[in-house]
Motif scaffolding. Structure first.
Motif: not given
Length: 349
Positions: A62-69, A103-106
């Motif tokens: 989830l931390i990694f995906l926050a960066e990707l978001a 992530s704007n709902g992604r």
């Protein structure tokens, strides 16, 4: 009974295993996901693994995906999977609710019961107990997202009831397919799975079609099926080059798989490609190989990863390009990249 479901969405999956230290791995996979978005991929998924760098390089997805978001705008971001028994359920509900907003709902959230038995011990849990813990934790996450009252009279902030429609359950078993269908969740099918000792040569789709049957049989009436079929895929411009990297990667993991209880028959590259369910070669090679997989004709989400070939970063980017422009359209992917982009990429093939 058959349930024809045509593939509609295309995804890229990573276990974050690129060669290098953790910082290098995270940078390269981020670049791959950003590249996938530019190519029109619908989703990107990352796995969670604790402790074993050879099994997977990301304990905190989830931390990694926050960066990707923050670095993407359209591609959906998923966990494949969060090992829920090792987590505090309310914290998972909070973190995913916040990340979905950022992530704007992604966000798509895949859950699983966990990995190797020894990985549970530092979390104060025995592997044998993971089933009941998983069920209880998943129920808590659902209650929290829905805004229902939790122990102590508390309610989640922010609530995220829409995430109830973005849960995916990973399984190797018919029982898991039944559970995912009964719950109305998405079903995640792995790129490979253990063969029964009495039938080590069983084709992957012959193991997964019964899981799909159970999922459809238990899906509530009117509920739209969501089925993710993950497959190992390495597409190259040259067959010889593709097989070279397949040999390097598959030989490297052969002994590790045997040690973990998998049955691996044969030692040649061709043997290992079959044993590890890898689709490798030119676009035409890979298309023919994937079309033989009858389970894939029934999934809604085609999700490809380069493991366990694990070629160099530049060749992963090229594999993504060939997948988006040639392979996935041949399998029925509707969301193809713009025509001009397809022409440009095809011209470099």
């Amino acid at each position: 009974m058959t349930y024809p479901v045509q593939p509609k969405r295309l995804g890229f999956f990573s276990r974050v295993l690129d060669h290098g230290d953790a910082a290098t791995r995270y940078r390269l996979v981020a670049e791959q996901i950003i590249h996938a978005e530019k190519l029109g991929f619908d989703s990107a998924w990352v796995a969670q693994h604790h402790f074993d760098a050879d099994e997977g390089g990301l304990p905190a997805p989830l931390i990694f995906l926050a960066e990707l978001a923050a670095r993407t705008s359209r591609i959906r971001l998923g966990t494949g999977v969060i090992t829920l028994p090792m987590e505090t359920a309310v914290r998972v509900a909070e973190d995913t609710a916040v990340l979905d907003i950022l992530s704007n709902g992604r966000l798509e959230i895949g859950f699983g019961t966990g990995g190797t038995p020894q990985a549970f011990l530092p979390f104060g849990l025995e592997s044998a107990d993971r089933g009941p813990v998983y069920a209880k934790s998943l129920a808590t996450v659902r209650d929290a997202w829905a805004g229902r009252e939790l122990i102590g009279g508390n309610r989640l902030y922010p609530t995220a009831p829409h995430l109830l429609d973005h849960i995916w359950q990973a399984t190797f078993s018919v029982g898991g397919g039944e559970r995912a269908g009964r719950d109305g969740d998405g079903l995640m099918l792995s790129r490979t799975q253990p063969r029964p000792p009495e039938a080590p040569q069983t084709a992957l789709w012959n193991l997964q079609n019964p899981i799909l049957d159970a999922y459809f049989a238990n899906l509530p009436k009117g509920k739209t099926p969501r089925i993710l079929g993950s497959r190992s895929l390495f597409v190259a411009d040259d067959r010889k080059e593709a097989l070279h990297f397949a040999e390097l990667g598959l030989q490297r993991i052969r002994e590790r798989f045997i040690a973990s209880g998998h049955i691996v028959t044969g030692t040649t590259t061709a043997d290992l490609i079959k044993a590890f369910d890898v689709h490798v070669g030119t676009p035409d090679d890979v298309i023919a190989s994937l079309k033989a997989d009858t389970a894939l004709s029934r999934v809604t989400d085609l999700v490809f990863q380069v493991h366990s070939v694990d070629p160099p970063h530049a060749l992963i980017l090229r594999s993504l390009e060939l997948t988006a422009t040639v392979v996935a359209p041949a399998l029925g992917w509707a969301g193809q990249p713009p025509l001009q982009q397809r022409r440009q990429l095809a011209a470099t093939a």
